[in-house]
Design a protein around this motif. Sequence first.
Motif, PDB file in Angstrom:
ATOM      1  N   VAL A  89       0.859  -1.178   0.000  1.00 19.90           N
ATOM      2  CA  VAL A  89       0.000   0.000   0.000  1.00 19.90           C
ATOM      3  C   VAL A  89       0.898   1.231   0.000  1.00 19.90           C
ATOM      4  O   VAL A  89       1.859   1.297   0.762  1.00 19.90           O
ATOM      5  CB  VAL A  89      -0.910   0.018   1.252  1.00 19.90           C
ATOM      6  CG1 VAL A  89      -1.738   1.269   1.307  1.00 19.90           C
ATOM      7  CG2 VAL A  89      -1.784  -1.215   1.296  1.00 19.90           C
ATOM      8  N   SER A  90       0.598   2.188  -0.836  1.00 24.49           N
ATOM      9  CA  SER A  90       1.315   3.460  -0.854  1.00 24.49           C
ATOM     10  C   SER A  90       0.395   4.545  -0.312  1.00 24.49           C
ATOM     11  O   SER A  90      -0.814   4.510  -0.536  1.00 24.49           O
ATOM     12  CB  SER A  90       1.724   3.848  -2.279  1.00 24.49           C
ATOM     13  OG  SER A  90       2.648   2.918  -2.784  1.00 24.49           O
ATOM     14  N   VAL A  91       0.991   5.487   0.389  1.00 23.06           N
ATOM     15  CA  VAL A  91       0.229   6.603   0.935  1.00 23.06           C
ATOM     16  C   VAL A  91       0.630   7.848   0.167  1.00 23.06           C
ATOM     17  O   VAL A  91       1.804   8.215   0.134  1.00 23.06           O
ATOM     18  CB  VAL A  91       0.497   6.782   2.446  1.00 23.06           C
ATOM     19  CG1 VAL A  91      -0.295   7.950   2.992  1.00 23.06           C
ATOM     20  CG2 VAL A  91       0.160   5.508   3.194  1.00 23.06           C
ATOM     21  N   PHE A  92      -0.355   8.471  -0.453  1.00 22.87           N
ATOM     22  CA  PHE A  92      -0.117   9.636  -1.295  1.00 22.87           C
ATOM     23  C   PHE A  92      -1.128  10.705  -0.913  1.00 22.87           C
ATOM     24  O   PHE A  92      -2.331  10.468  -0.895  1.00 22.87           O
ATOM     25  CB  PHE A  92      -0.292   9.250  -2.775  1.00 22.87           C
ATOM     26  CG  PHE A  92       0.014  10.349  -3.726  1.00 22.87           C
ATOM     27  CD1 PHE A  92       1.315  10.634  -4.103  1.00 22.87           C
ATOM     28  CD2 PHE A  92      -1.003  11.125  -4.258  1.00 22.87           C
ATOM     29  CE1 PHE A  92       1.597  11.650  -4.995  1.00 22.87           C
ATOM     30  CE2 PHE A  92      -0.737  12.143  -5.144  1.00 22.87           C
ATOM     31  CZ  PHE A  92       0.570  12.407  -5.510  1.00 22.87           C
ATOM     32  N   ILE A  93      -0.631  11.884  -0.560  1.00 21.91           N
ATOM     33  CA  ILE A  93      -1.491  13.016  -0.218  1.00 21.91           C
ATOM     34  C   ILE A  93      -1.490  13.976  -1.401  1.00 21.91           C
ATOM     35  O   ILE A  93      -0.446  14.506  -1.767  1.00 21.91           O
ATOM     36  CB  ILE A  93      -0.997  13.749   1.050  1.00 21.91           C
ATOM     37  CG1 ILE A  93      -0.845  12.768   2.210  1.00 21.91           C
ATOM     38  CG2 ILE A  93      -1.919  14.898   1.391  1.00 21.91           C
ATOM     39  CD1 ILE A  93      -2.124  12.123   2.657  1.00 21.91           C
ATOM     40  N   PRO A  94      -2.633  14.178  -2.036  1.00 25.68           N
ATOM     41  CA  PRO A  94      -2.666  15.087  -3.188  1.00 25.68           C
ATOM     42  C   PRO A  94      -2.407  16.529  -2.774  1.00 25.68           C
ATOM     43  O   PRO A  94      -2.694  16.929  -1.645  1.00 25.68           O
ATOM     44  CB  PRO A  94      -4.083  14.916  -3.737  1.00 25.68           C
ATOM     45  CG  PRO A  94      -4.869  14.287  -2.659  1.00 25.68           C
ATOM     46  CD  PRO A  94      -3.931  13.600  -1.730  1.00 25.68           C
ATOM     47  N   SER A  95      -1.890  17.266  -3.705  1.00 26.58           N
ATOM     48  CA  SER A  95      -1.622  18.678  -3.489  1.00 26.58           C
ATOM     49  C   SER A  95      -2.928  19.454  -3.486  1.00 26.58           C
ATOM     50  O   SER A  95      -3.881  19.102  -4.178  1.00 26.58           O
ATOM     51  CB  SER A  95      -0.715  19.198  -4.613  1.00 26.58           C
ATOM     52  OG  SER A  95      -0.594  20.599  -4.527  1.00 26.58           O
ATOM     53  N   ARG A  96      -2.959  20.518  -2.714  1.00 28.42           N
ATOM     54  CA  ARG A  96      -4.141  21.388  -2.735  1.00 28.42           C
ATOM     55  C   ARG A  96      -4.090  22.329  -3.928  1.00 28.42           C
ATOM     56  O   ARG A  96      -5.060  22.996  -4.241  1.00 28.42           O
ATOM     57  CB  ARG A  96      -4.233  22.183  -1.436  1.00 28.42           C
ATOM     58  CG  ARG A  96      -4.552  21.284  -0.267  1.00 28.42           C
ATOM     59  CD  ARG A  96      -4.796  22.071   0.966  1.00 28.42           C
ATOM     60  NE  ARG A  96      -5.092  21.149   2.054  1.00 28.42           N
ATOM     61  CZ  ARG A  96      -5.472  21.506   3.221  1.00 28.42           C
ATOM     62  NH1 ARG A  96      -5.604  22.780   3.522  1.00 28.42           N
ATOM     63  NH2 ARG A  96      -5.721  20.620   4.158  1.00 28.42           N
ATOM     64  N   GLU A  97      -2.950  22.346  -4.573  1.00 24.27           N
ATOM     65  CA  GLU A  97      -2.804  23.157  -5.778  1.00 24.27           C
ATOM     66  C   GLU A  97      -2.673  22.203  -6.957  1.00 24.27           C
ATOM     67  O   GLU A  97      -3.077  21.052  -6.863  1.00 24.27           O
ATOM     68  CB  GLU A  97      -1.579  24.059  -5.627  1.00 24.27           C
ATOM     69  CG  GLU A  97      -1.701  25.010  -4.437  1.00 24.27           C
ATOM     70  CD  GLU A  97      -0.408  25.740  -4.144  1.00 24.27           C
ATOM     71  OE1 GLU A  97       0.548  25.625  -4.920  1.00 24.27           O
ATOM     72  OE2 GLU A  97      -0.362  26.402  -3.108  1.00 24.27           O
ATOM     73  N   ASP A  98      -2.092  22.674  -8.032  1.00 25.67           N
ATOM     74  CA  ASP A  98      -1.939  21.826  -9.211  1.00 25.67           C
ATOM     75  C   ASP A  98      -0.677  20.984  -9.181  1.00 25.67           C
ATOM     76  O   ASP A  98      -0.367  20.309 -10.159  1.00 25.67           O
ATOM     77  CB  ASP A  98      -1.957  22.683 -10.480  1.00 25.67           C
ATOM     78  CG  ASP A  98      -3.333  23.268 -10.739  1.00 25.67           C
ATOM     79  OD1 ASP A  98      -4.312  22.674 -10.265  1.00 25.67           O
ATOM     80  OD2 ASP A  98      -3.429  24.307 -11.408  1.00 25.67           O
ATOM     81  N   GLY A  99       0.066  21.021  -8.076  1.00 30.41           N
ATOM     82  CA  GLY A  99       1.316  20.274  -7.980  1.00 30.41           C
ATOM     83  C   GLY A  99       1.098  18.777  -7.867  1.00 30.41           C
ATOM     84  O   GLY A  99      -0.031  18.296  -7.793  1.00 30.41           O
TER      85      GLY A  99
END
Length: 115
Positions: free
Chosen positions: A56-66
């Motif tokens: 399992v990978s943990v990935f937090i999306p950016s709040r911007e376009d990054g």
Amino acid sequence: MSAPPFSLSLSLDQPSTSEPEPAVRITVKNTSIDETYTILKWSSPLDPLALALGLVSVFIPSREDGPGTRFDIPQIMLKRAIPPPEDAFVTLAPGESAFHNIVLRGPAVDMNRLV
């Protein structure tokens, strides 16, 4: 179009916001109307060591376009006794589900002891 070989669905959700450590609940459901499946939990989303094994990978999306942030969680490698014990399997009758809460915490092994 042919039917999939197994009628299983996978879902993710957050179990409880009152827990002291963040977690993700992974649920596997038997969506078949007449088939019972027995699943080996090892190397699956139901594996108690799924996070430590890198399943399992943990990935937090950016709040911007990054691109966001992927957490670098050290992985372990292990050998398991064969044949697997009975508790390494889960049997799902039609409509039944099994879940595993993956607690997002530090490494499973003390990294300072690996020398």
